[in-house]
Structure formats: structure tokens, C-alpha cells
Design a protein around this motif. Structure first.
Motif, PDB file in Angstrom:
ATOM      1  N   ILE A 118      -0.842  -6.775   5.156  1.00 39.88           N
ATOM      2  CA  ILE A 118      -1.692  -5.599   5.000  1.00 39.88           C
ATOM      3  C   ILE A 118      -3.171  -5.963   5.147  1.00 39.88           C
ATOM      4  N   LEU A 119      -3.564  -7.087   4.554  1.00 34.82           N
ATOM      5  CA  LEU A 119      -4.965  -7.499   4.627  1.00 34.82           C
ATOM      6  C   LEU A 119      -5.393  -7.776   6.063  1.00 34.82           C
TER       7      LEU A 119
ATOM      8  N   TRP B  58       6.597 -11.118  -1.299  1.00 35.08           N
ATOM      9  CA  TRP B  58       5.601 -10.080  -1.545  1.00 35.08           C
ATOM     10  C   TRP B  58       4.199 -10.518  -1.149  1.00 35.08           C
ATOM     11  N   LEU B  59       3.918 -11.827  -1.238  1.00 33.65           N
ATOM     12  CA  LEU B  59       2.596 -12.301  -0.869  1.00 33.65           C
ATOM     13  C   LEU B  59       2.405 -12.223   0.647  1.00 33.65           C
TER      14      LEU B  59
END
Length: 723
Positions: free
Chosen positions: A71-72, A64-65
Motif C-alpha cells: 500500500i505504501l 500483513w507487513l
């Protein structure tokens, strides 16, 4: 143990096994026998050694990270591109889009999710980079380098030309690499150094994250190397195919890609490429123009068909030329596109206190003149301009092609325009007291063969600034009188016959009570349906502006009359202003709201002074060149012979019209509008055989020039007699 293992999980299992068998020896002694049994590849030895070094200093990042980082960094790419086009400009613009933080906030203030569309498009590119490289912390800076480079190029081009990067700019990557230096403004090195510093900072961040990530950033790993490569290639090919399918379809009305982009908030604003990129995102506006649908290929289109067509109209040109004695290029021809000029007294349901155009009405009574059918209402200037310069009709194009100046002309290999009949570029000049980049005119006019395009901003080197820039009272636009004066000085100092293009700006929307001592009034003819205050103010301001244009045009013609060389002027209003809300509410007023005024006038030095040709009551701009030739009794090329015959059968033609300012998603739905010589609409199903043949020939000609193989290019189809 499964066939597939993620590096971080394998590292944890290995660490646990070694801790059980050999205690807490943090030096990480190698077990060569186990290594050789499990993996023979040298790269796996290096990976495992590195993992052992970190096994007590870091933990593998959870999946998930990685998604959060994806996304970032995807957001960073979009933000960088927005920076490239979202600079402030001191130049005048019609409007200001929502940029900067507003690009994000309009998701909840306006329900516009074009940011998400940008993220998806860049995300596909990011995913492809990840799968090709297979190391997250290496692929990420490689990916970020792409928007950084593009943003710098956008930044330079906007500063120099106030124009976003367009698909036509890809030609610079071929034979025109040297021209890239023309996009380098003063102090460019500061921007380049700054972006390099940002890139290096991104590299450092990715390196530090790599060092603390126990997983080391490996994306996909299989014990079977062939299987791993296949999976990665699949994750490259599938996104690439989706991206390619989107590009191929997003410009086509009715396609899934167009519907998808529209649903997420893409609102094409193609009159201004910078505005469009700011409003919708550079990647969205760029991809939208990569593969426009131009025209459907005629079933009988072939080299043989076009050869027979050229031969047929060569014979027709010879027939027409037997009765004509002049040459068009022995005169100077001036096209005047008068912004939004029309007669307010013709608007249904509107009562005005006095005539806004007495001089032009008098001019029209003594020369070739009539009403022009316009495809636009309150906008679409460049489309009318395109038809006037090329003789081609928007009615023949696919409904997806809403702006030839942006979607078509930049990519054309052959772009014949009427100014080219005068020969070398030095015989063609254009004047427009506004941004050179609007509708990509600066690029297109150079392609058309204009030697000078005089505007408020000039060319890349700061040349060709229009000389006179006077405004009237509170109006933000250059007056028609100043525009005429700028053109007149250039015309008067040349002994050559020329083609001159003038596009005015004085009567451009909006209209906010600009003029002093305005005694024009307007009211509804129906007391039960009075005009709103804002509509009344707009109409009365526009009336005054139209009257000022009327006087300036008369003065311009008077000064042309004093020149001792033959000059013919084609004057037309491009469309009505989009201010008649009351009249526009009635669909029955569509035709009336798409008729402007035009005339073809010659000065005293011309033999065609006072000519008044037949069938001039109605026209459309694609027929102006043929009408001008007839007015001047000038010989014609096969192309002009065709347009002459076409105008005899159909006086005016345009795509479907609407009573509102046309958007940029598509040409309106419905049947194209055809008018007979009395201004009555005609149905295509009722055309006789000769009209059907002419219309079929028109589509063949237009397809060959714009989307086909250019079979007509070397056939002499565009060549005037004696050239």
C-alpha cells in the motif's frame, strides 16, 4: 510437509532442525546430503545458503507487513504521478482544482474517493510486476520506475505546453521519437537528476529491507516448479484482463467500468487536460481516453455502400454546380466563434432595459442570418467549433463521446476540415486569446492543417503569441476588439485567399461586475419570482460585455470592407452563458436557452455582398459551410452537396439539450433535437423516406470518417471542382 512452502517458513523450519541436531553452530555448516535429497536446483542452494547466513540476524516479515509495504509503495506511485501534473503555473486558467494534500482530504471533505481508484489501477500494475519478477524487493523498484519516468514526462509537457500526456502522444514512441526533445524545457537535467536520485534512494531502501527480511521477498513458491509458474501466470493474466476490461469499457456510458469510476469520484473535466489529471489523477484521465465509443457501426456499412454513396452525391454536386459560378476558395472565409454571444432579450421571463446588440441586429437584417441551435449551455464551446469546422454533427455520435477534440480527433487517421479546401497549411490561420492547450486545440489545429495558431501562450517554441492582449476594465479576458485587431493585421498583409478561424474569450464566464459605467439592467417579468442578486449581477455584466462585442464586431466588419479582396464572415455565438438560473429552472425553456445568433456576411469586394439565402432562419454549425457556399454562389464538393440537401430537410440538429451546464460524463439522454425551417421540433419517427435516407447517409459518412475504414478518403468526396 505441504506441497507449498513460503521461503521464510521453510527457513525457520530448517533453522530449527539444524539447531536440534547440530547445536548452536552459527557458521551454518552445509548438509550436502540433505540438500541433494530435498532440492536439486542450483538456485535453491543459493537461497538456502543466504537464509542460513541471516538466520540469527533477521526474522521473516509477516504477510500483513508485505501488505502494508504494498500500500505504501502504491501510494508513492500515485503521489509521484500527482507531482508530475500538480505544478503551479503562471498561465491563466479558468479554475484551480484541488491538488496536493487535498487529493487525499477530499475523501472526507467531499466524499470523493478517486484516490482509491488511482490506487487500484496502479495496484494492478504493481501486482503484475510482482508476479512477473516474483521477488518483492526487486519488483518494487522496477514498478516505481514506471511512475517516476511518466511523472517526469508529464512534468516537462505541462511546463512546455500546459497539457497532460494524452493517448495520442504514444505516436512519439513510433516514428516521432525525435520530437520527444520538444518536451524538454530549459534546466530539464535538474529534474532528471533529482528523479534519478529519488529512484536510487528507493533502490537502497528496498535493498536494506531485503537484507533484514528473513523471507528475502520471494512471493510465490511451489515444490513443483510448473505449478508455481502456472499460479504466477494466473496472477498476471487475471489482473491484466481486469485492467484491459476496465480500459475498454470506462469510456462507455452505462458500462460497469464507467459506473465504477463514477462511484469512486471520477469527474471528467476534459476541456483542460491538466485540470482533469490533477482533479482525477493522471492514470484515471489517461485510461478514460484510450478507447472511446464513437459511433455504432451502421448495418449496411461497407466499401461498396460507400462507393455508391460517393457516386450519388457526386451527381448531386454536378447538378447544384450547374447554377453556381463562383469558387469558395477564391475568397477569404473567416469563421468567428463569439464566446457565449446571444441576445439576452430572448431569454424567457427576463426584462432588459435596452438592446445589447443593435449593430448585429442590423447586420443580420441585410444578409444571410438566423438563429443557431446550440448543443451547449454555459459550456461545450469546442463541440460547436468541431461541428463548424468538420460539417459533422454531435447528434450522430454515441452518447459516450462528449468531447471529440479530446476523445476522437487525436487518434484519427483522417481528419477532413473545411480549411483544407484552401490547400496548403499556409492558407489557414487561427486566433484564440487564451491557452493553446485548452480542448487540446494546439495539437488538433496542427492536425487540421493550420499553419499558425495565435494564442496567449503560443507554440512549444514560444512562437505564435497573439499580438494584442488588451482587456477591458476589470475583465480577466482579452477583449474582442483586441482579438479582431490581431486577426485583421494578418489578413490585411496577405495577398492570398485564406481560411481564418477566430475564437474569442471576452464574454466567457464568470461575470463579476467587471465594467465601469454599466447602465444595463435586468429583472424578472414576474414580480412574484424576482431574480437573485448574484443572477442579476451576472446578467447585467454579461449584457454590457455583449454590447461591447456588438460594437467591436461592427468595427471589424467595417475594416474588412476597406480591404480590396473578397471576404466572407461566418459569425456565431457558441452557446448562451450559464447564468439564467430562473429561466433554466423551467424545462419548457430548453429550446429558447439553446438558440444563439448567427450571420453570414460578405464585404464590398465580394460578389455575394448582401446575399440572403432561403432557409436561413434556423441552422446548426455543421451546416454553416454549405450555407456559406450557397451565400457565395460557390460550387460544391459531393460532401457539401450532401450537407446542402440535408439542410433542406432538417434546418438544425443537435443531441438532446438540457437547461444546465453540461457535464463531461455523457451527452444528455433523450432524442436528438431536429428543427424544421420554422424552428419547430421534429420527431425522427415522423421523417419521410427522403429525410430518413439522408440521415442514414449522414451516419454512414460520419462513421466512415471517424470510426470506419475511410473509404471516402480517396474517392474525391471532399474535393471541390477544379481541385
Amino acid at each position: 510437509m505441504t506441497n507449498t512452502a513460503i521461503d521464510g517458513d521453510e527457513s525457520m523450519i530448517t533453522a530449527a532442525q539444524e539447531a536440534d541436531t547440530r547445536g548452536n553452530d552459527v557458521q551454518g555448516i552445509h548438509d550436502d546430503r540433505d540438500d541433494h535429497d530435498d532440492h536439486d536446483d542450483h538456485d535453491d542452494h543459493d537461497d538456502r545458503d543466504e537464509r542460513r547466513w541471516f538466520k540469527f540476524h533477521s526474522k521473516p516479515f509477516p504477510g500483513w507487513l508485505y501488505a502494508v509495504f504494498f500500500i505504501l509503495f502504491d501510494l508513492a506511485a500515485v503521489a509521484i504521478m500527482q507531482w508530475g501534473v500538480s505544478q503551479s503555473s503562471t498561465r491563466v486558467k479558468l479554475s484551480s482544482p484541488t491538488v496536493g494534500w487535498g487529493f487525499v482530504t477530499k475523501m472526507w471533505t467531499q466524499g470523493n474517493f478517486v484516490l482509491v481508484l488511482n490506487l487500484l489501477l496502479w495496484g494492478v500494475i504493481y501486482l503484475i510486476a510482482l508476479m512477473l519478477i516474483n521477488w518483492f524487493w526487486i519488483a518494487t523498484p522496477v514498478f516505481l520506475a514506471i511512475p517516476m519516468i511518466l511523472a517526469v514526462i508529464e512534468h516537462f509537457k505541462v511546463r512546455i505546453r500546459y497539457e497532460a500526456v494524452l493517448p495520442s502522444d504514444l505516436s512519439f514512441l513510433g516514428s516521432n521519437k525525435g520530437s520527444l526533445l520538444s518536451f524538454m524545457p530549459a534546466g530539464a537535467w535538474r529534474t532528471i537528476v533529482g528523479m534519478v536520485a529519488i529512484f536510487l534512494a528507493a533502490v537502497v531502501v528496498c535493498f536494506l529491507l531485503y537484507r533484514v527480511d528473513g523471507r528475502s521477498g520471494r512471493m510465490v513458491r511451489f515444490d513443483n516448479k510448473g505449478m508455481g509458474i502456472c499460479v504466477r501466470m494466473l496472477l498476471v493474466i487475471l489482473p491484466a484482463l481486469c485492467f484491459g476490461a476496465y480500459i475498454s469499457q470506462v469510456s462507455t456510458v452505462g458500462s460497469w467500468a464507467k459506473a465504477f469510476a463514477t462511484a469512486l469520484g471520477d469527474k471528467p473535466s476534459m476541456w483542460d487536460s491538466v485540470y482533469d489529471a490533477q482533479r482525477n489523477g493522471p492514470i484515471v484521465s489517461f485510461t478514460r481516453q484510450l478507447n472511446p465509443r464513437i459511433m455504432e457501426r451502421p448495418a449496411d456499412y461497407s466499401e461498396e455502400t460507400m462507393a455508391k454513396l460517393a457516386e450519388r452525391y457526386q451527381a448531386e454536386a454536378e447538378r447544384i454546380n450547374k447554377t453556381r459560378s463562383a469558387n469558395m476558395t477564391d475568397s477569404t472565409v473567416i469563421y468567428v466563434l463569439s464566446e457565449s454571444f446571444s441576445d439576452p432579450s430572448r431569454v424567457p421571463g427576463l426584462k432588459v432595459n435596452k438592446d445589447s446588440m443593435p449593430n448585429i441586429r442590423r447586420i443580420k437584417s441585410g444578409t444571410t442570418s438566423g438563429l443557431m441551435l446550440s448543443s451547449g449551455y454555459g459550456g461545450g464551446t469546442a463541440n460547436l467549433e468541431y461541428m463548424g469546422l468538420t460539417g459533422m454533427s454531435m447528434a450522430n455520435f454515441d452518447s459516450s463521446l462528449t468531447s471529440p477534440y479530446q476523445q476522437l480527433v487525436p487518434g484519427e487517421h483522417w481528419t477532413p476540415t473545411i480549411n483544407q479546401m484552401w490547400g496548403a497549411a499556409r492558407f489557414s490561420e487561427a486566433f484564440h486569446p487564451y491557452e493553446a492547450s485548452m480542448y487540446s486545440r494546439q495539437t488538433n489545429y496542427a492536425k487540421f492543417g493550420f499553419s499558425h495558431f495565435y494564442t496567449l501562450t503560443g507554440d512549444d517554441q514560444g512562437n505564435d503569441i497573439i499580438k494584442y492582449q488588451d482587456k477591458i476594465d476589470k475583465s480577466p479576458y482579452v477583449s474582442d476588439a483586441a482579438t479582431y485587431r490581431s486577426a485583421l493585421e494578418e489578413i490585411a498583409k496577405s495577398d492570398d485567399n485564406q481560411f481564418i478561424q477566430i475564437i474569442t474569450m471576452q464574454n466567457h464566464m464568470p461575470y463579476h461586475n467587471w465594467y465601469k459605467d454599466n447602465d444595463f439592467t435586468a429583472e424578472s417579468t414576474d414580480p412574484a419570482q424576482p431574480l437573485e442578486k448574484t443572477e442579476t449581477t451576472s446578467i447585467e455584466t454579461y449584457q454590457k460585455g455583449a454590447s461591447i462585442t456588438d460594437e467591436a464586431t461592427q468595427d471589424f466588419l467595417d475594416q474588412l470592407d476597406e480591404l480590396d479582396k473578397p471576404i466572407t464572415v461566418v459569425f456565431y455565438g457558441d452557446h448562451l452563458p450559464g447564468i439564467y438560473e430562473t429561466a433554466g429552472a423551467d424545462a419548457n425553456n430548453s429550446l429558447a436557452l439553446h438558440l444563439t445568433d448567427y450571420f453570414i456576411w460578405s464585404n464590398k469586394a465580394s460578389d455575394s455582398r448582401g446575399s440572403n439565402i432561403d432557409n436561413d432562419a434556423y441552422s446548426s454549425p455543421n451546416f454553416f459551410v454549405a450555407q456559406a457556399a450557397e451565400h457565395m454562389n460557390a460550387k460544391v464538393s459531393p460532401y457539401l452537396a450532401f450537407l446542402t440537401d440535408m439542410h433542406e430537410r432538417i434546418s438544425a440538429m443537435e443531441p438532446p439539450v438540457v437547461n444546465s451546464i453540461q457535464g463531461w460524463d455523457r451527452i444528455p439522454e433523450g432524442q436528438s433535437l431536429y428543427l424544421d425551417r420554422n424552428g419547430k421540433p421534429m420527431a425522427e419517427s415522423d421523417f419521410d423516406e427522403q429525410t430518413r435516407q439522408l440521415l442514414a447517409d449522414y451516419r454512414l459518412i460520419q462513421y466512415d470518417i471517424t470510426a470506419g475504414n475511410n473509404y471516402l478518403k480517396d474517392s474525391g468526396f471532399m474535393t471541390l471542382p477544379g481541385q
